[in-house]
Design a protein around this motif. Structure first.
Motif, PDB file in Angstrom:
ATOM      1  N   ASP A  32       0.865  -0.988   0.031  1.00  0.00           N
ATOM      2  CA  ASP A  32       0.131   0.612   0.014  1.00  0.00           C
ATOM      3  C   ASP A  32       0.874   1.188  -0.161  1.00  0.00           C
ATOM      4  O   ASP A  32       1.673   1.079   0.849  1.00  0.00           O
ATOM      5  CB  ASP A  32      -0.760   0.451   1.174  1.00  0.00           C
ATOM      6  CG  ASP A  32      -2.003  -0.828   1.426  1.00  0.00           C
ATOM      7  OD1 ASP A  32      -2.465  -1.798  -0.134  1.00  0.00           O
ATOM      8  OD2 ASP A  32      -2.694  -1.361   2.141  1.00  0.00           O
ATOM      9  N   GLN A  35       0.889  10.954   0.113  1.00  0.00           N
ATOM     10  CA  GLN A  35       2.363  11.560   0.559  1.00  0.00           C
ATOM     11  C   GLN A  35       3.998  10.512   0.241  1.00  0.00           C
ATOM     12  O   GLN A  35       4.254  11.893  -0.313  1.00  0.00           O
ATOM     13  CB  GLN A  35       1.512  11.520   2.007  1.00  0.00           C
ATOM     14  CG  GLN A  35       3.229  12.286   2.533  1.00  0.00           C
ATOM     15  CD  GLN A  35       3.196  14.082   1.850  1.00  0.00           C
ATOM     16  OE1 GLN A  35       2.138  14.337   2.278  1.00  0.00           O
ATOM     17  NE2 GLN A  35       3.933  14.403   1.651  1.00  0.00           N
ATOM     18  N   ASP A  36       3.286   8.964   0.204  1.00  0.00           N
ATOM     19  CA  ASP A  36       4.142   8.840  -0.703  1.00  0.00           C
ATOM     20  C   ASP A  36       4.743   8.975  -2.148  1.00  0.00           C
ATOM     21  O   ASP A  36       5.657   9.160  -2.352  1.00  0.00           O
ATOM     22  CB  ASP A  36       4.305   7.437  -0.480  1.00  0.00           C
ATOM     23  CG  ASP A  36       4.156   6.791   1.393  1.00  0.00           C
ATOM     24  OD1 ASP A  36       4.700   7.463   1.803  1.00  0.00           O
ATOM     25  OD2 ASP A  36       3.294   5.373   1.283  1.00  0.00           O
ATOM     26  N   THR A  83       0.443   5.768   0.629  1.00  0.00           N
ATOM     27  CA  THR A  83      -0.234   7.065   0.375  1.00  0.00           C
ATOM     28  C   THR A  83       0.100   7.492  -0.545  1.00  0.00           C
ATOM     29  O   THR A  83       1.300   8.042  -1.649  1.00  0.00           O
ATOM     30  CB  THR A  83       0.000   7.021   1.796  1.00  0.00           C
ATOM     31  OG1 THR A  83       1.188   8.011   1.747  1.00  0.00           O
ATOM     32  CG2 THR A  83       0.250   6.298   2.847  1.00  0.00           C
TER      33      THR A  83
END
Length: 55
Positions: free
Chosen positions: A29, A33-34, A31
């Motif tokens: 997974d 932001q990632d 995000t």
């Protein structure tokens, strides 16, 4: 044919293709932001690339 054209158009964007490739490669997974940090883009831009469009 229409489905294939939508996929081709979607992945024609280099950033979007890179995000797609990164997600497949990591198999974890991620995000918004990632993605924003990895591709040096604003989180709102990452959201646009990750979102789905319905027409």
């Amino acid at each position: 044919m229409d489905h294939t054209l939508k996929i081709t158009n979607t992945l024609a964007d280099p950033t979007r293709y890179g995000i797609y490739h990164h997600i497949l490669k990591t198999k974890e997974d991620v995000t918004v932001q990632d993605i924003a940090e990895m591709f040096h883009i604003h989180p709102n831009v990452a959201r646009l690339h990750l979102g789905t469009r319905r027409r």
